[in-house]
Design an enzyme around this catalytic site. Structure first.
Site, PDB file in Angstrom:
ATOM      1  N   ASN A 296      51.658  54.390  50.222  1.00 36.21           N
ATOM      2  CA  ASN A 296      51.752  55.387  49.128  1.00 36.21           C
ATOM      3  C   ASN A 296      52.144  56.929  49.980  1.00 36.21           C
ATOM      4  O   ASN A 296      52.416  57.558  49.347  1.00 36.21           O
ATOM      5  CB  ASN A 296      50.387  55.470  48.659  1.00 36.21           C
ATOM      6  CG  ASN A 296      49.894  54.423  48.003  1.00 36.21           C
ATOM      7  OD1 ASN A 296      50.505  53.597  47.106  1.00 36.21           O
ATOM      8  ND2 ASN A 296      48.677  53.775  48.358  1.00 36.21           N
TER       9      ASN A 296
ATOM     10  N   ASP B  55      55.490  47.915  47.134  1.00 38.64           N
ATOM     11  CA  ASP B  55      55.065  48.668  48.205  1.00 38.64           C
ATOM     12  C   ASP B  55      54.127  47.947  49.205  1.00 38.64           C
ATOM     13  O   ASP B  55      53.345  48.838  49.784  1.00 38.64           O
ATOM     14  CB  ASP B  55      54.468  50.086  47.465  1.00 38.64           C
ATOM     15  CG  ASP B  55      52.893  49.845  46.985  1.00 38.64           C
ATOM     16  OD1 ASP B  55      52.739  48.899  46.745  1.00 38.64           O
ATOM     17  OD2 ASP B  55      52.436  50.851  46.773  1.00 38.64           O
TER      18      ASP B  55
ATOM     19  N   LYS C 252      59.897  55.204  46.326  1.00 41.94           N
ATOM     20  CA  LYS C 252      59.344  54.688  47.355  1.00 41.94           C
ATOM     21  C   LYS C 252      59.794  53.392  47.840  1.00 41.94           C
ATOM     22  O   LYS C 252      59.508  53.146  49.134  1.00 41.94           O
ATOM     23  CB  LYS C 252      57.692  54.915  46.856  1.00 41.94           C
ATOM     24  CG  LYS C 252      56.659  54.286  47.905  1.00 41.94           C
ATOM     25  CD  LYS C 252      55.467  54.309  47.338  1.00 41.94           C
ATOM     26  CE  LYS C 252      54.834  53.545  46.453  1.00 41.94           C
ATOM     27  NZ  LYS C 252      53.503  53.625  46.039  1.00 41.94           N
TER      28      LYS C 252
ATOM     29  N   ARG D  10      53.157  60.420  46.265  1.00 44.70           N
ATOM     30  CA  ARG D  10      52.641  60.772  47.516  1.00 44.70           C
ATOM     31  C   ARG D  10      53.487  61.015  48.565  1.00 44.70           C
ATOM     32  O   ARG D  10      53.335  61.521  49.650  1.00 44.70           O
ATOM     33  CB  ARG D  10      51.255  60.002  47.759  1.00 44.70           C
ATOM     34  CG  ARG D  10      50.080  60.363  46.890  1.00 44.70           C
ATOM     35  CD  ARG D  10      49.118  59.323  46.536  1.00 44.70           C
ATOM     36  NE  ARG D  10      49.374  58.209  45.846  1.00 44.70           N
ATOM     37  CZ  ARG D  10      48.718  57.018  45.671  1.00 44.70           C
ATOM     38  NH1 ARG D  10      47.484  57.052  46.174  1.00 44.70           N
ATOM     39  NH2 ARG D  10      48.968  56.051  44.974  1.00 44.70           N
TER      40      ARG D  10
HETATM   41  C1  UD1 Z   1      47.175  49.808  42.891  1.00 44.56           C
HETATM   42  C2  UD1 Z   1      46.013  48.978  42.114  1.00 44.56           C
HETATM   43  C3  UD1 Z   1      44.726  49.157  43.215  1.00 44.56           C
HETATM   44  C4  UD1 Z   1      44.985  48.358  44.472  1.00 44.56           C
HETATM   45  C5  UD1 Z   1      46.336  48.972  45.099  1.00 44.56           C
HETATM   46  C6  UD1 Z   1      46.663  48.273  46.148  1.00 44.56           C
HETATM   47  C7  UD1 Z   1      46.438  49.535  39.729  1.00 44.56           C
HETATM   48  C8  UD1 Z   1      45.907  50.153  38.740  1.00 44.56           C
HETATM   49  N1  UD1 Z   1      45.892  49.773  40.967  1.00 44.56           N
HETATM   50  O1  UD1 Z   1      46.719  51.100  42.891  1.00 44.56           O
HETATM   51  O2  UD1 Z   1      43.579  48.511  42.494  1.00 44.56           O
HETATM   52  O3  UD1 Z   1      44.137  48.575  45.205  1.00 44.56           O
HETATM   53  O4  UD1 Z   1      47.428  49.005  43.916  1.00 44.56           O
HETATM   54  O5  UD1 Z   1      47.760  48.862  46.770  1.00 44.56           O
HETATM   55  O6  UD1 Z   1      47.070  48.429  39.457  1.00 44.56           O
HETATM   56  N2  UD1 Z   1      54.246  50.687  39.473  1.00 44.56           N
HETATM   57  C9  UD1 Z   1      55.170  50.671  38.319  1.00 44.56           C
HETATM   58  N3  UD1 Z   1      55.062  51.245  37.236  1.00 44.56           N
HETATM   59  C10 UD1 Z   1      53.978  52.141  36.932  1.00 44.56           C
HETATM   60  C11 UD1 Z   1      52.957  52.285  37.664  1.00 44.56           C
HETATM   61  C12 UD1 Z   1      53.104  51.577  39.278  1.00 44.56           C
HETATM   62  O7  UD1 Z   1      56.089  49.781  38.439  1.00 44.56           O
HETATM   63  O8  UD1 Z   1      53.999  52.706  35.849  1.00 44.56           O
HETATM   64  C13 UD1 Z   1      54.486  50.081  40.557  1.00 44.56           C
HETATM   65  C14 UD1 Z   1      54.626  50.858  41.783  1.00 44.56           C
HETATM   66  O9  UD1 Z   1      55.882  50.891  41.939  1.00 44.56           O
HETATM   67  C15 UD1 Z   1      53.896  50.162  43.087  1.00 44.56           C
HETATM   68  C16 UD1 Z   1      53.003  49.222  42.158  1.00 44.56           C
HETATM   69  O10 UD1 Z   1      53.168  49.265  40.825  1.00 44.56           O
HETATM   70  O11 UD1 Z   1      54.943  49.327  43.565  1.00 44.56           O
HETATM   71  C17 UD1 Z   1      51.578  49.923  42.409  1.00 44.56           C
HETATM   72  O12 UD1 Z   1      51.569  51.251  41.895  1.00 44.56           O
HETATM   73  P1  UD1 Z   1      50.526  52.461  42.672  1.00 44.56           P
HETATM   74  O13 UD1 Z   1      50.865  53.600  42.080  1.00 44.56           O
HETATM   75  O14 UD1 Z   1      51.131  52.397  44.064  1.00 44.56           O
HETATM   76  O15 UD1 Z   1      49.030  52.029  42.687  1.00 44.56           O
HETATM   77  P2  UD1 Z   1      48.046  52.282  43.540  1.00 44.56           P
HETATM   78  O16 UD1 Z   1      47.190  53.704  43.126  1.00 44.56           O
HETATM   79  O17 UD1 Z   1      48.245  52.100  44.894  1.00 44.56           O
HETATM   80 CA    CA Z   2      50.132  51.652  46.206  1.00 46.27          CA
END
Ligand code: UD1
Ligand code: CA
Length: 425
Positions: A233, A108, A27, A20
């Site tokens: 995000n 993040d 990010k 996003r």
């Molecule tokens: C996530 C949470 C959500 C919460 C929100 C708070 C999950 C499934 N959802 O959603 O419940 O309300 O954060 O901000 O956990 N990342 C990895 N590997 C991956 C995917 C993500 O390392 O395969 C890391 C990202 O870099 C990031 C964090 O995990 O720092 C969260 O991922 P993001 O995609 O931002 O999750 P949200 O949709 O925000």
């Molecule tokens: Ca997030």
């Protein structure tokens, strides 16, 4: 006394792409007040003094690893970005045994405070829960996972926004993403997490319903200031977080005796050192690592870039750029100037419109100006160049490359030459 956790592992998730953001930069490296957001998370972790820290990288990992160089963390690679549960799984492979506590933080969420996480860890230690979640209440919870509670009010699951039904979406209590786990319970839950049928991602948040169904203890701590948990995000959220962080930085400086006349137009980088009784006038941009002494007057309209050090009682601004330069105490640079790669002594006066021409198109050169020198208006100093102590330059003069103006002398004209005083009868 709160019970302290002695066997704490922190896992920082920083592998996500951040779609996003629509950016080539990963990010977690996007700056908030001139510091990559991941940096704030590392600062927080330092205060917790964990036994071990593991950062999960993936998207843009070379850049993220470069940033992490020197930080006290193991770095683990998540090969395919299969979701937060998969990311945690990669990190756990580095943990021998199943004792102790695992705290999961997201790369993040730069606004989170160490004190808040300490409260969460204390609550977790006291209750001996399988999971303790940090939750928050938001009026507009869009984008966050919603906390589901059973009829007794206990947390029984989290519905991700992408998968939630309309009823669940009504819930105002959200998952901040910050959770601590009993390591053994986390390992068991991870084995049972299935990919979401909609997004095919493995959600760490599914660990909650899994452990609930198995009779686990799930605790929640509600965060008072929901803004702290803000996950970044999008660029819009980045700007909101930046202005909140700027507010904190400005408040900290004001507490230490700095006047900021118009905080909304003061862009002051994280970590800037500014002395007491210095006044920051409106529209001031101060970049990372800049140091400013006591009783200075800064701005309005000024750009102090990296490598700038100003001594005490310096007057700098209006319309001034300074980069990689030091300026001695009591020096004045009061009207539209550029000072680059320069060393100015004490009580130097730089006249209006003067510039250091530090770049010849290929390389940069240095300018040295001695104590009490007086640089006339509209002087150009073509670097490398040296102006002796108490020397003067006439208005509009161009001191050409390689020149050394002797102490106490005066030069004028283009190219600059010594001023010869005519004797009149
Ligand atoms: C996530 C949470 C959500 C919460 C929100 C708070 C999950 C499934 N959802 O959603 O419940 O309300 O954060 O901000 O956990 N990342 C990895 N590997 C991956 C995917 C993500 O390392 O395969 C890391 C990202 O870099 C990031 C964090 O995990 O720092 C969260 O991922 P993001 O995609 O931002 O999750 P949200 O949709 O925000
Ligand atoms: Ca997030």
């Amino acid at each position: 006394m709160p019970k302290k956790l002695t066997n704490l592992t922190v896992i920082i998730l920083a592998a996500g792409e951040g779609k996003r953001m629509k950016s080539a930069l990963p990010k977690v490296l996007h700056p908030v007040c001139a510091r990559p957001m991941l940096g704030y998370v590392l600062d927080l972790v330092k205060q917790l003094k964990p036994k071990k820290t593991i950062t999960v990288v993936g998207h843009g990992r070379h850049q993220v690893e470069e940033f992490l160089r020197g930080a006290r963390t193991l770095v683990v690679r998540q090969k395919k970005l299969l979701g937060t549960a998969d990311a945690v799984k990669q990190a756990l492979a580095r943990l021998s045994g199943s004792s102790g506590t695992v705290l999961v933080l997201y790369g993040d969420t730069p606004l989170l405070k160490a004190g808040t996480v300490e409260q969460l860890l204390d609550a977790h230690a006291k209750s001996r829960a399988d999971i303790t979640l940090l939750t928050a209440r938001m009026d507009k919870p869009a984008g966050y996972g919603r906390i589901l509670r059973d009829k007794y009010g206990s947390i029984c699951g989290i519905a991700e926004e992408k998968d939630a039904d309309d009823f669940q979406k009504e819930t105002k209590e959200i998952n901040t993403g910050i959770m601590c786990f009993n390591t053994r319970s986390l390992k068991e839950a991870l084995k049972l997490i299935k990919p979401s049928p909609r997004t095919k991602e493995y959600y760490l948040t599914d660990a909650i319903s899994i452990l609930y169904r198995r009779g686990g203890i799930i605790e929640g701590v509600v965060l008072e200031d929901a803004q702290e948990a803000m996950g970044i995000n999008s660029r819009k959220e980045l700007s909101v977080a930046s202005s909140l962080m700027q507010g904190r930085i400005n408040d900290g400086l004001m507490e230490r005796g700095v006047t900021i006349v118009h905080p909304p137009s003061a862009c002051i980088a994280y970590g800037t050192r500014i002395g007491r009784d210095t006044v920051i006038y409106p529209f001031t941009v101060i970049e990372r690592g800049v140091k400013i002494g006591n009783r200075c007057s800064i701005g309005p309209f000024i750009h102090l870039r990296e490598g700038t050090t100003l001594g005490n009682e310096v007057v700098a601004g209006n319309f001034l750029e300074v980069v990689r330069s030091s300026v001695g105490a009591k020096s004045f640079i009061k009207h539209f100037s550029y000072i680059g790669d320069s060393r100015l002594g004490r009580s130097v006066n730089i006249g209006a419109g003067s510039v250091t021409a530090n770049f010849d198109g290929l390389k940069k050169g240095n300018t040295v100006i001695g104590d009490n020198a007086f640089i006339g208006s509209d002087t150009v100093l073509v670097a490398p160049v040296k102006i002796g102590a108490r020397a003067k330059t006439g208005a509009g003069c161009v001191v050409t490359r390689g020149k050394q103006v002797p102490p106490g002398s005066t030069v004028i004209g283009i190219p600059a030459r010594p001023l010869v005083k005519k004797h009149t009868r």
